[in-house]
Design a protein around this motif. Structure first.
Motif, PDB file in Angstrom:
ATOM      1  N   LEU A 163       9.127  95.961   8.869  1.00  0.00           N
ATOM      2  CA  LEU A 163       9.274  97.392   9.162  1.00  0.00           C
ATOM      3  C   LEU A 163       7.910  97.985   9.494  1.00  0.00           C
ATOM      4  CD1 LEU A 163      11.628  98.648   6.272  1.00  0.00           C
ATOM      5  CD2 LEU A 163      12.276  98.015   8.585  1.00  0.00           C
ATOM      6  N   LEU A 164       7.845  98.713  10.596  1.00  0.00           N
ATOM      7  CA  LEU A 164       6.651  99.485  10.939  1.00  0.00           C
ATOM      8  C   LEU A 164       7.027 100.953  10.803  1.00  0.00           C
ATOM      9  CD1 LEU A 164       3.743  99.669  12.002  1.00  0.00           C
ATOM     10  CD2 LEU A 164       4.691  99.673  14.325  1.00  0.00           C
ATOM     11  N   MET A 165       6.419 101.632   9.854  1.00  0.00           N
ATOM     12  CA  MET A 165       6.816 103.000   9.531  1.00  0.00           C
ATOM     13  C   MET A 165       6.362 103.991  10.611  1.00  0.00           C
ATOM     14  SD  MET A 165       8.465 102.414   6.910  1.00  0.00           S
ATOM     15  CE  MET A 165       8.650 101.560   5.361  1.00  0.00           C
ATOM     16  N   LEU A 166       7.279 104.888  10.979  1.00  0.00           N
ATOM     17  CA  LEU A 166       6.980 105.938  11.954  1.00  0.00           C
ATOM     18  C   LEU A 166       6.821 107.297  11.281  1.00  0.00           C
ATOM     19  CD1 LEU A 166       9.384 104.926  14.874  1.00  0.00           C
ATOM     20  CD2 LEU A 166       6.991 104.281  14.514  1.00  0.00           C
ATOM     21  N   ASP A 167       6.791 107.278   9.965  1.00  0.00           N
ATOM     22  CA  ASP A 167       6.513 108.478   9.174  1.00  0.00           C
ATOM     23  C   ASP A 167       5.392 108.159   8.186  1.00  0.00           C
ATOM     24  OD1 ASP A 167       8.431 110.469  10.103  1.00  0.00           O
ATOM     25  OD2 ASP A 167       9.985 109.162   9.271  1.00  0.00           O
ATOM     26  N   HIS A 168       4.808 109.210   7.621  1.00  0.00           N
ATOM     27  CA  HIS A 168       3.775 109.029   6.594  1.00  0.00           C
ATOM     28  C   HIS A 168       4.473 108.736   5.261  1.00  0.00           C
ATOM     29  CE1 HIS A 168       0.143 109.986   8.802  1.00  0.00           C
ATOM     30  NE2 HIS A 168       0.726 111.052   9.325  1.00  0.00           N
ATOM     31  N   VAL A 169       4.729 107.487   5.013  1.00  0.00           N
ATOM     32  CA  VAL A 169       5.442 107.086   3.795  1.00  0.00           C
ATOM     33  C   VAL A 169       4.441 106.786   2.688  1.00  0.00           C
ATOM     34  CG1 VAL A 169       7.020 105.396   2.777  1.00  0.00           C
ATOM     35  CG2 VAL A 169       7.341 106.135   5.146  1.00  0.00           C
ATOM     36  N   GLU A 170       4.708 107.344   1.525  1.00  0.00           N
ATOM     37  CA  GLU A 170       3.928 107.009   0.334  1.00  0.00           C
ATOM     38  C   GLU A 170       4.876 106.475  -0.725  1.00  0.00           C
ATOM     39  OE1 GLU A 170       1.488 110.124  -1.178  1.00  0.00           O
ATOM     40  OE2 GLU A 170       0.147 110.157   0.567  1.00  0.00           O
ATOM     41  N   ILE A 171       4.561 105.309  -1.240  1.00  0.00           N
ATOM     42  CA  ILE A 171       5.354 104.726  -2.322  1.00  0.00           C
ATOM     43  C   ILE A 171       4.492 104.693  -3.571  1.00  0.00           C
ATOM     44  CG2 ILE A 171       6.590 102.682  -3.128  1.00  0.00           C
ATOM     45  CD1 ILE A 171       7.280 102.035  -0.250  1.00  0.00           C
ATOM     46  N   ASN A 172       4.955 105.376  -4.590  1.00  0.00           N
ATOM     47  CA  ASN A 172       4.185 105.525  -5.837  1.00  0.00           C
ATOM     48  C   ASN A 172       2.783 106.064  -5.557  1.00  0.00           C
ATOM     49  OD1 ASN A 172       6.416 104.527  -7.160  1.00  0.00           O
ATOM     50  ND2 ASN A 172       5.599 102.468  -7.409  1.00  0.00           N
ATOM     51  N   GLY A 173       2.715 106.979  -4.583  1.00  0.00           N
ATOM     52  CA  GLY A 173       1.457 107.656  -4.278  1.00  0.00           C
ATOM     53  C   GLY A 173       0.522 106.904  -3.353  1.00  0.00           C
ATOM     54  N   LYS A 207       5.907 113.528   6.070  1.00  0.00           N
ATOM     55  CA  LYS A 207       5.502 112.857   4.840  1.00  0.00           C
ATOM     56  C   LYS A 207       6.734 112.591   3.977  1.00  0.00           C
ATOM     57  CE  LYS A 207       1.847 112.920   1.361  1.00  0.00           C
ATOM     58  NZ  LYS A 207       0.633 113.620   0.887  1.00  0.00           N
ATOM     59  N   VAL A 208       6.901 111.342   3.586  1.00  0.00           N
ATOM     60  CA  VAL A 208       8.028 110.945   2.734  1.00  0.00           C
ATOM     61  C   VAL A 208       7.459 110.260   1.494  1.00  0.00           C
ATOM     62  CG1 VAL A 208      10.154 109.611   2.567  1.00  0.00           C
ATOM     63  CG2 VAL A 208       9.473 110.587   4.771  1.00  0.00           C
ATOM     64  N   GLN A 209       7.712 110.836   0.342  1.00  0.00           N
ATOM     65  CA  GLN A 209       7.216 110.270  -0.913  1.00  0.00           C
ATOM     66  C   GLN A 209       8.369 109.606  -1.667  1.00  0.00           C
ATOM     67  OE1 GLN A 209       5.273 113.826  -2.559  1.00  0.00           O
ATOM     68  NE2 GLN A 209       3.297 112.854  -2.147  1.00  0.00           N
ATOM     69  N   ILE A 210       8.151 108.366  -2.046  1.00  0.00           N
ATOM     70  CA  ILE A 210       9.193 107.583  -2.716  1.00  0.00           C
ATOM     71  C   ILE A 210       8.656 107.046  -4.038  1.00  0.00           C
ATOM     72  CG2 ILE A 210      10.675 105.539  -2.549  1.00  0.00           C
ATOM     73  CD1 ILE A 210      10.558 105.838   0.499  1.00  0.00           C
ATOM     74  N   LYS A 211       9.435 107.228  -5.083  1.00  0.00           N
ATOM     75  CA  LYS A 211       9.112 106.631  -6.383  1.00  0.00           C
ATOM     76  C   LYS A 211       9.808 105.279  -6.466  1.00  0.00           C
ATOM     77  CE  LYS A 211       6.578 109.551  -8.840  1.00  0.00           C
ATOM     78  NZ  LYS A 211       5.290 109.130  -9.436  1.00  0.00           N
ATOM     79  N   TRP A 212       9.076 104.280  -6.891  1.00  0.00           N
ATOM     80  CA  TRP A 212       9.620 102.916  -6.924  1.00  0.00           C
ATOM     81  C   TRP A 212       9.299 102.305  -8.286  1.00  0.00           C
ATOM     82  CZ3 TRP A 212      11.202 100.944  -1.881  1.00  0.00           C
ATOM     83  CH2 TRP A 212      11.788  99.683  -1.927  1.00  0.00           C
ATOM     84  N   LYS A 213      10.316 102.133  -9.099  1.00  0.00           N
ATOM     85  CA  LYS A 213      10.099 101.563 -10.426  1.00  0.00           C
ATOM     86  C   LYS A 213       9.835 100.063 -10.315  1.00  0.00           C
ATOM     87  CE  LYS A 213      12.110 101.216 -15.048  1.00  0.00           C
ATOM     88  NZ  LYS A 213      13.304 101.453 -15.896  1.00  0.00           N
ATOM     89  N   LEU A 214       8.788  99.616 -10.988  1.00  0.00           N
ATOM     90  CA  LEU A 214       8.389  98.211 -10.918  1.00  0.00           C
ATOM     91  C   LEU A 214       8.463  97.544 -12.289  1.00  0.00           C
ATOM     92  CD1 LEU A 214       5.206  98.634  -8.677  1.00  0.00           C
ATOM     93  CD2 LEU A 214       7.487  97.953  -7.931  1.00  0.00           C
ATOM     94  N   THR A 215       8.920  96.310 -12.290  1.00  0.00           N
ATOM     95  CA  THR A 215       8.953  95.535 -13.537  1.00  0.00           C
ATOM     96  C   THR A 215       8.426  94.122 -13.266  1.00  0.00           C
ATOM     97  OG1 THR A 215      11.278  94.989 -13.064  1.00  0.00           O
ATOM     98  CG2 THR A 215      10.857  96.796 -14.609  1.00  0.00           C
ATOM     99  N   PRO A 216       7.111  93.995 -13.077  1.00  0.00           N
ATOM    100  CA  PRO A 216       6.552  92.667 -12.801  1.00  0.00           C
ATOM    101  C   PRO A 216       6.671  91.730 -14.001  1.00  0.00           C
ATOM    102  CG  PRO A 216       4.799  94.272 -13.136  1.00  0.00           C
ATOM    103  CD  PRO A 216       6.080  95.047 -13.097  1.00  0.00           C
ATOM    104  N   VAL A 217       6.717  90.449 -13.713  1.00  0.00           N
ATOM    105  CA  VAL A 217       6.782  89.434 -14.764  1.00  0.00           C
ATOM    106  C   VAL A 217       5.371  89.216 -15.314  1.00  0.00           C
ATOM    107  CG1 VAL A 217       7.254  86.997 -15.249  1.00  0.00           C
ATOM    108  CG2 VAL A 217       8.766  88.293 -13.723  1.00  0.00           C
ATOM    109  N   PRO A 218       5.178  89.322 -16.624  1.00  0.00           N
ATOM    110  CA  PRO A 218       3.836  89.100 -17.192  1.00  0.00           C
ATOM    111  C   PRO A 218       3.301  87.710 -16.845  1.00  0.00           C
ATOM    112  CG  PRO A 218       5.297  90.086 -18.821  1.00  0.00           C
ATOM    113  CD  PRO A 218       6.157  89.714 -17.661  1.00  0.00           C
TER     114      PRO A 218
END
Length: 368
Positions: free
Chosen positions: A276-286, A77-88
């Motif tokens: 990319l096809l993930m070979l681990d349990h990746v979670e980005i922002n949960g 399991k790999v947990q990654i935090k990814w900050k997002l700044t979408p355009v309104p």
């Protein structure tokens, strides 16, 4: 004697009837309310079935396409935090008319770019995002204007034959120059195959005037022009730096090229090939991410772009479950895709890509 009925005998006054009725209506309204949908980062709607499929993909027999039979070590399991700044969404809408003008489909000169930069100053959108939005709007315009162009092809052919140039017609009628040139050839009763071959080898297949007009059309059309090699190379480079980012985060994955070779060998053609096809349990922002596809452009909130990307997402979700789309130039907050969270490129080291784009810009300046 009072005519009022005794409330103890089950009767009620008109007032109490009104209260009961209002309570029933209220209960009815509550029953009709939908459950709030689970939302992920950036306001994207989370497809819970797709999430479950992503979480269980290593336990399914037979395994989904592309996943190794005996993966050692086992997926972590790999947990990654990814900050997002979408355009309104409102900001994106306000920029439409600034970046997109009738008949303007080519590269912009420095003066026009500076004008756009000045007009968007103070808005929550960068110049790069605005220019990429322009490309998306022009692509959408090219798609939606295709039928209209075909209906007017003979009219365009007559005007062209009378001496008016492709660029003049493009500006006057707001058609992409290369599409317009194709329509003119089509109005001469050229087959699709003949047009394709002619534009592949224009020096051999076109007369002097047609060749001159085609070259002018190509030079002023970054939407439907024939040579897309620059865009493809930049997209490939973006995928490379994306791979570098996940490698640095200790994530194992398979690349698009690996999947493509495997599927062509097994199926005779590529079937499902995310970047990319993930070979681990990746979670980005949960949120579980089983695959990632990279887009070297801005994720505009346009119906055409959304439909096109959603169709692609659906194929990947069907096989592996929930994934992610990463946009090189960010995305609009109003853009929603079922089965994929949206990411921007802000955490990624883009120095290689920036150098590449600067080199191309310098080359164009030198040629000009």
């Amino acid at each position: 004697m009072s005519t009022e009925q005794n409330p103890k005998k089950g009767s009620s006054t008109p007032k109490s009837d009104s209260k009961k009725t209002s309570k029933k209506v209220a209960r009815g309204r509550k029953a009709k309310r939908k459950k709030p949908e689970q939302r992920g980062s950036g306001g994207s709607e989370i497809d819970l079935e797709a999430v479950e499929r992503a979480n269980q993909r290593f336990d399914i027999k037979p395994l989904p396409m592309g996943l190794p039979d005996n993966l050692e070590p086992a997926p972590k399991k790999v947990q990654i935090k990814w900050k997002l700044t979408p355009v309104p969404t409102k900001v994106e809408r306000s920029v439409h008319d600034i970046v997109c003008r009738p008949g303007e489909f080519g590269f912009l000169d420095d003066e026009r770019v500076d004008e756009i930069a000045e007009l968007i100053k103070g808005k929550q959108i960068s110049l790069e995002q605005a220019l990429s939005l322009r490309a998306a709007l022009n692509q959408e315009k090219a798609v939606f204007s295709h039928g209209r162009l075909q209906r007017r092809a003979r009219e365009m052919q007559r005007k062209y034959k009378a001496g008016e140039g492709v660029l003049s017609l493009s500006k006057r009628y707001d058609f992409p120059p290369v599409n317009l040139f194709r329509a003119i050839l089509s109005a001469r009763n050229w087959s699709k195959n003949r047009i394709k071959e002619a534009l592949k080898e224009p020096e051999k297949k076109l007369n002097k005037r047609d060749l001159e007009q085609f070259r002018k059309a190509e030079a002023e059309d970054r939407v439907t022009h024939v040579n897309q090699s620059e865009a493809h190379h930049a997209a490939d480079l973006f995928e490379t730096v994306l791979c570098d980012h996940f490698t640095a985060n200790g994530v194992r994955y398979r690349t698009q090229n690996e999947l493509l070779k495997e599927q062509v060998a097994a199926e005779g053609r590529p079937v499902r090939t995310p970047d990319l096809l993930m070979l681990d349990h990746v979670e980005i922002n949960g949120v579980p991410v089983a695959w990632i596809d990279a887009k070297h452009f801005y994720g505009a909130n346009s119906s055409w772009q959304r439909r096109k990307t959603q169709k692609q997402v659906n194929r990947y979700v069907e096989e592996w479950g929930h994934g992610a789309i990463i946009y090189r130039h960010g995305f609009c907050a109003g853009l929603k895709l079922k089965g994929a969270i949206l990411l921007d490129a802000s955490p990624i080291d883009l120095s290689k890509l920036i150098k590449h784009n600067q080199r191309l810009k310098d080359e164009r300046t030198t040629e000009g």
